[in-house]
Design a protein around this motif. Structure first.
Motif, PDB file in Angstrom:
ATOM      1  N   LEU A 141       0.833  -1.205   0.000  1.00  0.00           N
ATOM      2  CA  LEU A 141       0.000   0.000   0.000  1.00  0.00           C
ATOM      3  C   LEU A 141       0.862   1.247   0.000  1.00  0.00           C
ATOM      4  O   LEU A 141       0.605   2.201  -0.760  1.00  0.00           O
ATOM      5  CB  LEU A 141      -0.930   0.000   1.216  1.00  0.00           C
ATOM      6  CG  LEU A 141      -1.777   1.267   1.421  1.00  0.00           C
ATOM      7  CD1 LEU A 141      -2.674   1.500   0.209  1.00  0.00           C
ATOM      8  CD2 LEU A 141      -2.598   1.170   2.711  1.00  0.00           C
ATOM      9  N   SER A 175      -2.906   2.912  -7.675  1.00  0.00           N
ATOM     10  CA  SER A 175      -3.756   2.110  -6.809  1.00  0.00           C
ATOM     11  C   SER A 175      -3.034   0.812  -6.470  1.00  0.00           C
ATOM     12  O   SER A 175      -2.133   0.381  -7.204  1.00  0.00           O
ATOM     13  CB  SER A 175      -5.077   1.783  -7.502  1.00  0.00           C
ATOM     14  OG  SER A 175      -4.855   0.913  -8.602  1.00  0.00           O
ATOM     15  N   GLY A 225       1.906   6.881  -6.637  1.00  0.00           N
ATOM     16  CA  GLY A 225       0.729   7.529  -7.189  1.00  0.00           C
ATOM     17  C   GLY A 225      -0.155   6.570  -7.957  1.00  0.00           C
ATOM     18  O   GLY A 225      -0.799   6.953  -8.943  1.00  0.00           O
ATOM     19  N   GLN A 282       1.001   4.117  -2.887  1.00  0.00           N
ATOM     20  CA  GLN A 282       0.720   5.521  -2.599  1.00  0.00           C
ATOM     21  C   GLN A 282       1.878   6.410  -3.027  1.00  0.00           C
ATOM     22  O   GLN A 282       1.674   7.482  -3.605  1.00  0.00           O
ATOM     23  CB  GLN A 282       0.421   5.686  -1.109  1.00  0.00           C
ATOM     24  CG  GLN A 282      -0.911   5.079  -0.693  1.00  0.00           C
ATOM     25  CD  GLN A 282      -1.141   5.154   0.804  1.00  0.00           C
ATOM     26  OE1 GLN A 282      -0.197   5.267   1.592  1.00  0.00           O
ATOM     27  NE2 GLN A 282      -2.405   5.092   1.212  1.00  0.00           N
ATOM     28  N   ARG A 283       3.111   5.978  -2.730  1.00  0.00           N
ATOM     29  CA  ARG A 283       4.269   6.785  -3.118  1.00  0.00           C
ATOM     30  C   ARG A 283       4.403   6.858  -4.642  1.00  0.00           C
ATOM     31  O   ARG A 283       4.836   7.885  -5.181  1.00  0.00           O
ATOM     32  CB  ARG A 283       5.543   6.184  -2.503  1.00  0.00           C
ATOM     33  CG  ARG A 283       6.837   6.936  -2.848  1.00  0.00           C
ATOM     34  CD  ARG A 283       6.784   8.406  -2.455  1.00  0.00           C
ATOM     35  NE  ARG A 283       6.724   8.592  -1.029  1.00  0.00           N
ATOM     36  CZ  ARG A 283       7.779   8.808  -0.244  1.00  0.00           C
ATOM     37  NH1 ARG A 283       8.985   8.875  -0.773  1.00  0.00           N
ATOM     38  NH2 ARG A 283       7.627   8.973   1.059  1.00  0.00           N
TER      39      ARG A 283
END
Length: 217
Positions: free
Chosen positions: A50, A59, A57, A54-55
């Motif tokens: 996850l 999903s 950018g 997130q890092r």
């Protein structure tokens, strides 16, 4: 005989699909770059899938399209780390042959500068590298690169002394690789000053080992 990954381990750790288009390659690069940044920031903690998504950018689902788990991501990073060493050794083979020991010493120093930066910039990947070395199912991944690195060290020594026997060059190359890697791992677990001092020690050991075989004044 070279051992290969067992089928279960290979399926569990190999990327789910290989990027065939430029866009897909860029996505994979974003995932790996994000994972590398997080490993550097988090030190000994392994980043979650996850956090990597997130890092990057992306999903989590997009990450899982390419990698089955975070271990596969770190393993791919390790592969890229290992693959960077042949390039820096090849640079030393392409330069003019040194004609004396001082010129060869300068070439060794250039190699150490290049390889040291690879270790220092990727210090947080070392637990992954050590885990590969200690796992019988994963060790073939490192063996593939180790054989290439030993062969390149041997080619470099024969470049310096064309009369050097191949079996001797390979034996020296093996010692150069193993001693250099083991000592740098020790240095990375200390402070930067200790790492630099160990680097100097390894360089001195290398020169003492190979100089008698190079036929240089």
């Amino acid at each position: 005989m070279k051992r290969s990954l067992d089928r279960k381990t290979r399926i569990a750790l190999e990327p789910r699909k290989q990027p065939r288009q430029q866009r897909s390659s860029k996505v994979v690069d974003r995932i790996l770059d994000a994972a590398l940044i997080l490993t550097r920031e988090q030190g000994t903690r392994t980043p979650t899938t996850l956090a990597i998504a997130q890092r990057a950018g992306l999903s989590v689902g997009s990450v899982y399209q390419y990698f089955p788990n975070k271990e596969a991501i770190l393993l791919d990073l390790a592969r890229r780390w290992l693959s960077s060493f042949p390039q820096v050794i090849e640079k030393r083979i392409k330069v003019p042959r040194p004609t004396n020991r001082e010129e060869f010493r300068r070439e060794v120093r250039k190699l150490f500068i290049d390889t040291s930066s690879i270790y220092l910039e990727n210090a947080t990947l070392m637990p992954v590298i050590e885990a590969i070395s200690g796992n019988a199912d994963l060790r073939p991944i490192q063996d593939e690169y180790d054989e290439q690195i030993v062969a390149l060290y041997a080619a470099w020594l024969r470049h310096v002394n064309p009369a050097l026997e191949d079996k001797i060059a390979k034996r020296l190359g093996l010692v150069m690789m193993e001693v250099g890697h083991a000592c740098r791992l020790v240095g990375l677990k200390r402070d930067r000053r200790t790492f630099d001092l160990i680097e100097d020690d390894v360089e001195a050991m290398w020169l003492a080992l190979v100089n008698p075989y190079l036929n240089l004044d």
